[in-house]
Write an enzyme that holds these catalytic residues in place. Structure first.
Site, PDB file in Angstrom:
ATOM      1  N   ARG A   1      55.154  -1.429 -25.258  1.00  0.00           N
ATOM      2  CA  ARG A   1      54.010  -2.336 -25.145  1.00  0.00           C
ATOM      3  C   ARG A   1      53.793  -3.141 -26.423  1.00  0.00           C
ATOM      4  O   ARG A   1      52.656  -3.439 -26.798  1.00  0.00           O
ATOM      5  CB  ARG A   1      52.718  -1.569 -24.822  1.00  0.00           C
ATOM      6  CG  ARG A   1      52.751  -0.831 -23.516  1.00  0.00           C
ATOM      7  CD  ARG A   1      52.196  -1.705 -22.415  1.00  0.00           C
ATOM      8  NE  ARG A   1      52.116  -0.961 -21.177  1.00  0.00           N
ATOM      9  CZ  ARG A   1      51.005  -0.748 -20.505  1.00  0.00           C
ATOM     10  NH1 ARG A   1      49.874  -1.232 -20.930  1.00  0.00           N
ATOM     11  NH2 ARG A   1      51.038  -0.068 -19.394  1.00  0.00           N
TER      12      ARG A   1
ATOM     13  N   ARG B   1      47.769  -6.451 -25.857  1.00  0.00           N
ATOM     14  CA  ARG B   1      46.435  -6.929 -26.245  1.00  0.00           C
ATOM     15  C   ARG B   1      46.060  -6.712 -27.697  1.00  0.00           C
ATOM     16  O   ARG B   1      45.156  -7.340 -28.208  1.00  0.00           O
ATOM     17  CB  ARG B   1      45.381  -6.262 -25.356  1.00  0.00           C
ATOM     18  CG  ARG B   1      45.314  -6.892 -23.995  1.00  0.00           C
ATOM     19  CD  ARG B   1      44.464  -6.084 -23.071  1.00  0.00           C
ATOM     20  NE  ARG B   1      45.075  -4.780 -22.849  1.00  0.00           N
ATOM     21  CZ  ARG B   1      44.616  -3.888 -21.992  1.00  0.00           C
ATOM     22  NH1 ARG B   1      43.529  -4.117 -21.303  1.00  0.00           N
ATOM     23  NH2 ARG B   1      45.242  -2.735 -21.839  1.00  0.00           N
TER      24      ARG B   1
ATOM     25  N   ARG C   1      46.912 -15.208 -23.614  1.00  0.00           N
ATOM     26  CA  ARG C   1      46.284 -14.557 -22.463  1.00  0.00           C
ATOM     27  C   ARG C   1      44.897 -15.121 -22.169  1.00  0.00           C
ATOM     28  O   ARG C   1      44.425 -15.059 -21.033  1.00  0.00           O
ATOM     29  CB  ARG C   1      46.242 -13.060 -22.758  1.00  0.00           C
ATOM     30  CG  ARG C   1      45.504 -12.193 -21.815  1.00  0.00           C
ATOM     31  CD  ARG C   1      46.207 -11.997 -20.489  1.00  0.00           C
ATOM     32  NE  ARG C   1      45.507 -10.973 -19.739  1.00  0.00           N
ATOM     33  CZ  ARG C   1      44.391 -11.211 -19.068  1.00  0.00           C
ATOM     34  NH1 ARG C   1      43.884 -12.413 -19.019  1.00  0.00           N
ATOM     35  NH2 ARG C   1      43.791 -10.224 -18.424  1.00  0.00           N
TER      36      ARG C   1
ATOM     37  N   ASP D   1      55.647  -6.903 -16.011  1.00  0.00           N
ATOM     38  CA  ASP D   1      54.922  -5.679 -15.708  1.00  0.00           C
ATOM     39  C   ASP D   1      55.687  -4.885 -14.666  1.00  0.00           C
ATOM     40  O   ASP D   1      56.573  -5.413 -13.982  1.00  0.00           O
ATOM     41  CB  ASP D   1      53.502  -5.991 -15.229  1.00  0.00           C
ATOM     42  CG  ASP D   1      52.623  -4.757 -15.297  1.00  0.00           C
ATOM     43  OD1 ASP D   1      52.596  -4.100 -16.352  1.00  0.00           O
ATOM     44  OD2 ASP D   1      51.981  -4.418 -14.280  1.00  0.00           O
TER      45      ASP D   1
ATOM     46  N   TYR E   1      52.018   4.248  -7.465  1.00  0.00           N
ATOM     47  CA  TYR E   1      51.061   3.130  -7.408  1.00  0.00           C
ATOM     48  C   TYR E   1      50.879   2.638  -5.984  1.00  0.00           C
ATOM     49  O   TYR E   1      49.768   2.350  -5.538  1.00  0.00           O
ATOM     50  CB  TYR E   1      51.515   1.965  -8.292  1.00  0.00           C
ATOM     51  CG  TYR E   1      51.002   2.100  -9.698  1.00  0.00           C
ATOM     52  CD1 TYR E   1      49.671   1.797  -9.990  1.00  0.00           C
ATOM     53  CD2 TYR E   1      51.815   2.552 -10.717  1.00  0.00           C
ATOM     54  CE1 TYR E   1      49.185   1.949 -11.279  1.00  0.00           C
ATOM     55  CE2 TYR E   1      51.339   2.705 -12.005  1.00  0.00           C
ATOM     56  CZ  TYR E   1      50.019   2.404 -12.284  1.00  0.00           C
ATOM     57  OH  TYR E   1      49.536   2.559 -13.543  1.00  0.00           O
TER      58      TYR E   1
HETATM   59  O1  CP3 Z   1      56.351  -3.200 -23.695  1.00  0.00           O
HETATM   60  C1  CP3 Z   1      56.040  -4.400 -23.619  1.00  0.00           C
HETATM   61  O2  CP3 Z   1      55.519  -5.043 -24.564  1.00  0.00           O
HETATM   62  C2  CP3 Z   1      56.415  -5.197 -22.380  1.00  0.00           C
HETATM   63  C3  CP3 Z   1      55.435  -5.421 -21.425  1.00  0.00           C
HETATM   64  C4  CP3 Z   1      54.883  -4.319 -20.526  1.00  0.00           C
HETATM   65  C5  CP3 Z   1      53.591  -4.383 -19.954  1.00  0.00           C
HETATM   66  N1  CP3 Z   1      53.461  -3.357 -19.087  1.00  0.00           N
HETATM   67  C6  CP3 Z   1      52.604  -5.423 -20.237  1.00  0.00           C
HETATM   68  C7  CP3 Z   1      51.214  -5.237 -19.831  1.00  0.00           C
HETATM   69  C8  CP3 Z   1      55.495  -3.161 -20.033  1.00  0.00           C
HETATM   70  C9  CP3 Z   1      56.851  -2.564 -20.351  1.00  0.00           C
HETATM   71  C10 CP3 Z   1      54.579  -2.590 -19.107  1.00  0.00           C
HETATM   72  C11 CP3 Z   1      54.887  -1.383 -18.333  1.00  0.00           C
HETATM   73  C12 CP3 Z   1      53.871  -0.816 -17.441  1.00  0.00           C
HETATM   74  N2  CP3 Z   1      52.965  -1.478 -16.661  1.00  0.00           N
HETATM   75  C13 CP3 Z   1      53.734   0.553 -17.157  1.00  0.00           C
HETATM   76  C14 CP3 Z   1      54.578   1.636 -17.756  1.00  0.00           C
HETATM   77  C15 CP3 Z   1      53.875   1.858 -19.003  1.00  0.00           C
HETATM   78  C16 CP3 Z   1      54.155   3.001 -19.772  1.00  0.00           C
HETATM   79  O3  CP3 Z   1      53.747   2.843 -20.940  1.00  0.00           O
HETATM   80  O4  CP3 Z   1      54.712   4.006 -19.370  1.00  0.00           O
HETATM   81  C17 CP3 Z   1      52.686   0.706 -16.254  1.00  0.00           C
HETATM   82  C18 CP3 Z   1      52.133   2.018 -15.709  1.00  0.00           C
HETATM   83  C19 CP3 Z   1      52.221  -0.587 -15.925  1.00  0.00           C
HETATM   84  C20 CP3 Z   1      51.150  -0.955 -14.972  1.00  0.00           C
HETATM   85  C21 CP3 Z   1      50.037  -1.568 -15.703  1.00  0.00           C
HETATM   86  N3  CP3 Z   1      50.035  -2.883 -16.143  1.00  0.00           N
HETATM   87  C22 CP3 Z   1      48.827  -0.976 -16.103  1.00  0.00           C
HETATM   88  C23 CP3 Z   1      48.467   0.486 -15.866  1.00  0.00           C
HETATM   89  C24 CP3 Z   1      48.083  -1.963 -16.760  1.00  0.00           C
HETATM   90  C25 CP3 Z   1      46.701  -1.850 -17.293  1.00  0.00           C
HETATM   91  C26 CP3 Z   1      46.856  -1.313 -18.635  1.00  0.00           C
HETATM   92  C27 CP3 Z   1      45.610  -1.285 -19.429  1.00  0.00           C
HETATM   93  O5  CP3 Z   1      45.736  -0.697 -20.507  1.00  0.00           O
HETATM   94  O6  CP3 Z   1      44.594  -1.891 -19.036  1.00  0.00           O
HETATM   95  C28 CP3 Z   1      48.870  -3.132 -16.812  1.00  0.00           C
HETATM   96  C29 CP3 Z   1      48.514  -4.406 -17.470  1.00  0.00           C
HETATM   97  C30 CP3 Z   1      49.365  -4.802 -18.646  1.00  0.00           C
HETATM   98  N4  CP3 Z   1      50.727  -4.721 -18.651  1.00  0.00           N
HETATM   99  C31 CP3 Z   1      48.914  -5.391 -19.859  1.00  0.00           C
HETATM  100  C32 CP3 Z   1      50.075  -5.679 -20.589  1.00  0.00           C
HETATM  101  C33 CP3 Z   1      50.148  -6.375 -21.935  1.00  0.00           C
HETATM  102  C34 CP3 Z   1      47.466  -5.682 -20.255  1.00  0.00           C
HETATM  103  C35 CP3 Z   1      46.964  -6.734 -19.347  1.00  0.00           C
HETATM  104  C36 CP3 Z   1      45.965  -7.710 -19.908  1.00  0.00           C
HETATM  105  O7  CP3 Z   1      46.344  -8.590 -20.707  1.00  0.00           O
HETATM  106  O8  CP3 Z   1      44.818  -7.619 -19.482  1.00  0.00           O
END
Ligand code: CP3
Length: 337
Positions: A18, A22, A31, A67, A144
């Site tokens: 990640r 954010r 964003r 994502d 999911y």
């Molecule tokens: O690693 C990176 O920088 C690449 C981008 C990336 C994102 N999500 C961006 C994101 C990656 C690799 C993911 C994977 C992901 N997404 C997972 C596996 C994560 C892990 O760590 O094991 C999962 C379960 C998801 C599904 C998902 N997407 C969730 C649960 C959420 C909400 C997260 C939260 O903390 O609120 C997202 C949204 C998301 N994906 C964001 C980002 C930067 C935040 C969204 C925003 O800008 O509001």
């Protein structure tokens, strides 16, 4: 890339799960103008946040900004990201009969925005920095699709799995076939390695993992080109390590709940490892952070084949300076080993 192949490196390479998120002002700036899904679907913006994170942090790999869940849309699921509650599926699978309405992704063109982002990133990214693609593993995507969002106990998922194994297998098969096409297309567009996130599979016992998950994950990994490293990552349950290894991957991603040395002994030194600093350690003062980073590096015993990372994603309120400090420390301590 050399570490993924267990070849010696000048210092221990590091990237952060990640890393484009954010906590970075560069991400928040982009964003602030679009919704999260728009950001995922606009290749020039996805490319910009991927590249700026790599540049600002000085990490040794870039990870595609995308994502886990948008692949569910062409499979027939209504996906939304609520402003504070994370992802939500409007029409989750609950009954065995629901499995029949899930569509396999036969035309990856429906996810063309992802591959376009890969091409744009690869054009701009320095040649010595690999670009990592990724996808969710079949179990995590299914959880999911079934729960409709995050979950604590995965009751609906396990109920379906335990109640009707053939429906479960049919669902896994749809994910396997779709994921193989999706990841292959990411690789063809220019990713040098891919990570499979099985983030939520730690809720299973080793026996259930072996029965209901391992064969499916293995089929995804086995179908990908043999010369492209696959990082196979899961969290929450070190008792799964041996089975995780059996499912495949040239790099095994481990979380912080296990000592890295023990994890590497368990999975065998003939595979590379990625991990495993507790993401919360990044809140500590510099001296503590340094000690903790050194402990992880010492657990790897200077063996080729260690990629430093957190045990899970960086938290959204992290100070980016702490992340940069960690990266510098790992490069510095790693080069003296
Ligand atoms: O690693 C990176 O920088 C690449 C981008 C990336 C994102 N999500 C961006 C994101 C990656 C690799 C993911 C994977 C992901 N997404 C997972 C596996 C994560 C892990 O760590 O094991 C999962 C379960 C998801 C599904 C998902 N997407 C969730 C649960 C959420 C909400 C997260 C939260 O903390 O609120 C997202 C949204 C998301 N994906 C964001 C980002 C930067 C935040 C969204 C925003 O800008 O509001």
């Amino acid at each position: 890339m050399r570490a993924a192949r267990r070849e010696p490196t000048d210092t221990t390479p590091i990237w952060i799960m990640r890393q484009a998120g954010r906590y970075l002002p560069e991400y928040r700036e982009v964003r602030s103008k679009v919704t999260f899904l728009e950001l995922c679907k606009r290749p020039e913006l996805a490319a910009e946040v991927t590249l700026s994170a790599q540049r600002v942090l000085g990490v040794d790999a870039a990870i595609l900004f995308a994502d886990l869940l948008p692949i569910l849309q062409p499979m027939g699921f209504e996906l939304e990201y609520t402003p504070h509650g994370g992802p939500s599926i409007g029409n989750p699978l609950r009954t065995v009969g629901d499995v029949e309405r899930v569509r396999e992704v036969t035309d990856v063109g429906q996810l063309g925005y992802v591959f376009e982002a890969v091409r744009l990133i690869r054009q701009e990214l320095p040649g010595d920095i690999p670009l990592l693609g990724f996808a969710g593993a079949p179990f995590t995507l299914a959880s999911y699709a079934i729960e409709g969002g995050g979950s604590q106990h995965y009751v609906h998922t396990k109920k379906l799995m335990f109640k009707d194994e053939s429906a479960w297998n049919a669902l896994m098969e749809l994910f396997v076939a779709s994921l193989v096409r999706y990841l292959t297309a990411q690789i063809e567009a220019g990713c040098q390695a891919v990570q499979l996130f099985d983030s939520w599979v730690g809720c299973l016992s080793p026996a259930d993992y072996r029965r209901y998950v391992l064969p499916h994950t293995k089929r995804v990994i086995d179908a990908l080109p043999a010369d492209v490293p696959v990082i196979h990552f899961l969290t929450g349950n070190p008792a799964l390590l041996s089975a995780q290894r059996e499912a495949g991957g040239s790099v095994i991603g481990v979380d912080w709940r296990v000592d890295l040395k023990e994890a590497w002994e368990t999975i065998g030194h003939d595979v590379a490892v990625q991990g495993n600093l507790d993401p919360v350690a990044l809140y500590a003062d510099r001296e503590t952070l340094r000690r903790r980073a050194r402990e992880v590096l010492e657990s790897a015993e200077g063996r080729p084949g260690h990629i430093f990372n957190l045990g899970h994603g960086v938290l959204p309120d992290m100070d980016p300076d702490n992340v940069k400090a960690l990266i510098d420390m790992v490069h510095e301590i790693g080069s003296k080993r």
